[in-house]
Design an enzyme around this catalytic site. Structure first.
Site, PDB file in Angstrom:
ATOM      1  N   CYS A 141       0.843  -1.206   0.000  1.00 40.05           N
ATOM      2  CA  CYS A 141       0.000   0.000   0.000  1.00 40.05           C
ATOM      3  C   CYS A 141       0.875   1.251   0.000  1.00 40.05           C
ATOM      4  O   CYS A 141       1.378   1.677   1.041  1.00 40.05           O
ATOM      5  CB  CYS A 141      -0.924  -0.023   1.218  1.00 40.05           C
ATOM      6  SG  CYS A 141      -2.026   1.387   1.297  1.00 40.05           S
ATOM      7  N   CYS A 144      -0.448   4.181   2.019  1.00 41.94           N
ATOM      8  CA  CYS A 144      -0.300   3.985   3.472  1.00 41.94           C
ATOM      9  C   CYS A 144       1.143   4.192   3.905  1.00 41.94           C
ATOM     10  O   CYS A 144       1.423   4.813   4.919  1.00 41.94           O
ATOM     11  CB  CYS A 144      -0.703   2.567   3.882  1.00 41.94           C
ATOM     12  SG  CYS A 144      -2.236   2.005   3.161  1.00 41.94           S
ATOM     13  N   ASP A 145       2.083   3.644   3.159  1.00 35.60           N
ATOM     14  CA  ASP A 145       3.460   3.543   3.658  1.00 35.60           C
ATOM     15  C   ASP A 145       4.478   4.383   2.892  1.00 35.60           C
ATOM     16  O   ASP A 145       5.640   4.464   3.312  1.00 35.60           O
ATOM     17  CB  ASP A 145       3.899   2.068   3.632  1.00 35.60           C
ATOM     18  CG  ASP A 145       3.065   1.224   4.591  1.00 35.60           C
ATOM     19  OD1 ASP A 145       2.602   1.786   5.604  1.00 35.60           O
ATOM     20  OD2 ASP A 145       2.863   0.025   4.332  1.00 35.60           O
TER      21      ASP A 145
HETATM   22  C1  LIG Z   1       0.368  -3.809   4.604  1.00 33.05           C
HETATM   23  C2  LIG Z   1      -0.820  -2.876   4.644  1.00 33.05           C
HETATM   24  C3  LIG Z   1      -0.682  -1.662   5.280  1.00 33.05           C
HETATM   25  C4  LIG Z   1      -1.754  -0.793   5.340  1.00 33.05           C
HETATM   26  N1  LIG Z   1      -1.594   0.389   5.970  1.00 33.05           N
HETATM   27  C5  LIG Z   1      -2.631   1.256   6.039  1.00 33.05           C
HETATM   28  C6  LIG Z   1      -2.487   2.522   6.696  1.00 33.05           C
HETATM   29  O1  LIG Z   1      -1.421   2.855   7.199  1.00 33.05           O
HETATM   30  N2  LIG Z   1      -3.567   3.332   6.709  1.00 33.05           N
HETATM   31  C7  LIG Z   1      -4.754   3.006   6.129  1.00 33.05           C
HETATM   32  O2  LIG Z   1      -5.699   3.792   6.198  1.00 33.05           O
HETATM   33  N3  LIG Z   1      -4.915   1.831   5.497  1.00 33.05           N
HETATM   34  C8  LIG Z   1      -3.887   0.949   5.435  1.00 33.05           C
HETATM   35  N4  LIG Z   1      -4.031  -0.229   4.775  1.00 33.05           N
HETATM   36  C9  LIG Z   1      -5.330  -0.526   4.131  1.00 33.05           C
HETATM   37  C10 LIG Z   1      -6.328  -0.972   5.215  1.00 33.05           C
HETATM   38  O3  LIG Z   1      -5.731  -2.008   5.962  1.00 33.05           O
HETATM   39  C11 LIG Z   1      -7.636  -1.437   4.601  1.00 33.05           C
HETATM   40  O4  LIG Z   1      -8.157  -0.432   3.768  1.00 33.05           O
HETATM   41  C12 LIG Z   1      -8.663  -1.750   5.687  1.00 33.05           C
HETATM   42  O5  LIG Z   1      -8.141  -2.687   6.601  1.00 33.05           O
HETATM   43  C13 LIG Z   1      -9.952  -2.302   5.091  1.00 33.05           C
HETATM   44  O6  LIG Z   1     -10.798  -2.587   6.152  1.00 33.05           O
HETATM   45  P1  LIG Z   1     -12.008  -3.604   6.021  1.00 33.05           P
HETATM   46  O7  LIG Z   1     -12.686  -3.556   7.339  1.00 33.05           O
HETATM   47  O8  LIG Z   1     -12.796  -3.320   4.813  1.00 33.05           O
HETATM   48  O9  LIG Z   1     -11.398  -5.045   5.766  1.00 33.05           O
HETATM   49  P2  LIG Z   1     -10.099  -5.853   6.241  1.00 33.05           P
HETATM   50  O10 LIG Z   1      -9.189  -5.071   7.104  1.00 33.05           O
HETATM   51  O11 LIG Z   1      -9.593  -6.453   4.985  1.00 33.05           O
HETATM   52  O12 LIG Z   1     -10.739  -7.013   7.139  1.00 33.05           O
HETATM   53  C14 LIG Z   1     -11.543  -7.998   6.593  1.00 33.05           C
HETATM   54  C15 LIG Z   1     -12.051  -8.872   7.707  1.00 33.05           C
HETATM   55  O13 LIG Z   1     -12.995  -9.810   7.178  1.00 33.05           O
HETATM   56  C16 LIG Z   1     -12.744 -11.072   7.722  1.00 33.05           C
HETATM   57  N5  LIG Z   1     -13.325 -12.080   6.822  1.00 33.05           N
HETATM   58  C17 LIG Z   1     -12.950 -12.410   5.551  1.00 33.05           C
HETATM   59  N6  LIG Z   1     -13.738 -13.389   5.078  1.00 33.05           N
HETATM   60  C18 LIG Z   1     -14.635 -13.672   6.059  1.00 33.05           C
HETATM   61  C19 LIG Z   1     -15.711 -14.599   6.189  1.00 33.05           C
HETATM   62  N7  LIG Z   1     -16.029 -15.435   5.208  1.00 33.05           N
HETATM   63  N8  LIG Z   1     -16.416 -14.628   7.357  1.00 33.05           N
HETATM   64  C20 LIG Z   1     -16.121 -13.769   8.373  1.00 33.05           C
HETATM   65  N9  LIG Z   1     -15.124 -12.869   8.293  1.00 33.05           N
HETATM   66  C21 LIG Z   1     -14.384 -12.820   7.169  1.00 33.05           C
HETATM   67  C22 LIG Z   1     -11.243 -11.138   7.916  1.00 33.05           C
HETATM   68  O14 LIG Z   1     -10.894 -12.119   8.872  1.00 33.05           O
HETATM   69  C23 LIG Z   1     -10.978  -9.715   8.399  1.00 33.05           C
HETATM   70  O15 LIG Z   1     -11.173  -9.641   9.779  1.00 33.05           O
HETATM   71  C24 LIG Z   1      -2.989  -1.141   4.726  1.00 33.05           C
HETATM   72  C25 LIG Z   1      -3.133  -2.378   4.092  1.00 33.05           C
HETATM   73  C26 LIG Z   1      -2.058  -3.246   4.052  1.00 33.05           C
HETATM   74  C27 LIG Z   1      -2.220  -4.582   3.391  1.00 33.05           C
END
Ligand SMILES: Cc1cc2nc3c(=O)[nH]c(=O)nc-3n(C[C@H](O)[C@H](O)[C@H](O)COP(=O)(O)OP(=O)(O)OC[C@H]3O[C@@H](n4cnc5c(N)ncnc54)[C@H](O)[C@@H]3O)c2cc1C
Length: 321
Positions: A141, A144-145
């Site tokens: 990302c 992000c980084d």
């Molecule tokens: C390395 C990295 C660094 C990042 N750094 C930043 C940052 O500094 N700042 C920032 O704003 N964003 C950052 N991001 C982006 C950010 O992490 C995502 O935009 C954010 O986490 C998305 O949130 P979400 O809740 O949509 O899903 P996610 O964080 O993707 O979480 C998805 C959840 O769904 C669950 N899940 C999946 N399938 C199922 C299922 N079938 N049943 C039940 N649960 C399920 C998983 O276990 C997980 O808990 C980063 C991403 C990465 C990869």
């Protein structure tokens, strides 16, 4: 006698920023939400050491700590957080209908509303040096980084629109960006290609792949290989960005909910409503554009408000009848 099936007002799938924010709002609205965490409790941010751009943390915070705090906040208002993964769903097509979700291929849970926050998974190259240096200079990302590599030399791999966008973003912050494109041209739109080509500090290497990321604890360099000639070249870098795409976690919703050609859930207008009444989607699972924790949290809030309003119309309807 068979076990009684549990019926919930609001079921939340996923424990990232979207799921926890939906839980905070749903619990405070007395929807008594139950959340299943999925296989990655806390979501994508648990894979990063430093989150510097989430509002409210002036000193920054590490991802796992931030997610524990979000969980605690959701639990404070009564969210029940359970370990488990939705393995299949049977969503009702009727307004006011009951949705069935199977957890871990065994337990069936019924819910009047379901908030899907199952996120997306960044694709990696899956070479050993990349795995070893994740969190030590390897990131999926740039937005992000990228900031951590201000004024430094970095590399990015990928040739699509996201890679092109992230390369331009990095070019504004970093001294030099080496962009590795596997083919003889990028898949990105012509406009994005022109933008990348016009930036003097982006060095585009076509027909080039990663041979190895160099460094033990942190990224120190990159060995590239030309896939036409086999010629290898090493360059010094401190940051390595992977931009080869994301996969939304939507397998189990195929045939149940409308999605786009890449599997992202489609929501209606500015809402979080999916193609089934009472089923809402928030976070990265429905957003291939922004993919940030704060935007995921924002749509988590919207999903809980949409669920609450939906339930209110169902209850009003039931009273009238
Ligand atoms: C390395 C990295 C660094 C990042 N750094 C930043 C940052 O500094 N700042 C920032 O704003 N964003 C950052 N991001 C982006 C950010 O992490 C995502 O935009 C954010 O986490 C998305 O949130 P979400 O809740 O949509 O899903 P996610 O964080 O993707 O979480 C998805 C959840 O769904 C669950 N899940 C999946 N399938 C199922 C299922 N079938 N049943 C039940 N649960 C399920 C998983 O276990 C997980 O808990 C980063 C991403 C990465 C990869």
């Amino acid at each position: 006698m068979s076990e009684k099936i549990e019926r919930l007002k609001t079921l939340i799938l996923g424990s990232g920023p979207a799921g926890y924010t939906a839980a905070i709002y749903a619990a405070r609205a007395d929807l008594k939400p139950v959340m299943y965490t999925g296989m990655e409790p806390g979501g994508q941010l648990t894979t990063t050491t430093e989150v510097d751009n989430f509002p409210g943390y002036p000193e920054g915070i590490d991802g796992p700590t931030m997610m524990i705090q979000l969980q605690q906040q959701a639990e404070r208002f009564g969210t029940e957080v359970r370990i488990g993964m939705a393995t299949s769903v049977d969503f009702s097509t009727q307004k006011g209908g009951i949705h069935k979700v199977t957890i871990d291929d065994s337990k069936v849970v019924e819910a009047e509303t379901v908030i899907i926050s199952t996120g997306a998974t960044a694709k990696y190259l899956n070479i050993p040096s990349e795995q070893r240096l994740r969190g030590g200079g390897v990131s999926a990302c740039a937005v992000c980084d990228g900031f951590f590599y201000k004024g430094q030399e970095v590399a990015i791999v990928g040739g699509g629109d996201t890679a092109a966008e992230e390369a331009s973003y990095l070019a504004n912050i970093c001294k030099k960006v080496t962009m590795l494109v596997r083919r003889d041209e990028m898949r990105a739109s012509k406009a994005m290609q022109r933008r990348v080509q016009s930036l003097p500090n982006i060095d585009i290497r076509y027909h080039t792949e990663v041979d190895e990321i160099l460094g033990e604890q942190v990224v120190e360099g990159l060995r590239m290989v030309n896939n036409q000639t086999g010629e290898k070249e090493e360059i010094p870098i401190t940051g390595f960005f992977v931009a080869i795409g994301h996969k939304p976690n939507t397998e189990i919703f195929k045939g149940q909910l409308e999605m786009d050609e890449t599997g992202y859930l489609i929501t209606k207008g500015k809402s979080t409503k999916t193609s089934k009444p009472g089923v809402f989607a928030s976070g990265d699972v429905q957003d291939k554009e922004y993919r940030q924790a704060v935007t995921a949290a924002g749509t988590g809030c919207m999903a809980a408000l949409d669920a609450e309003r939906y339930l209110a119309t169902i209850e009003t309807h039931a009273e009238v009848n």
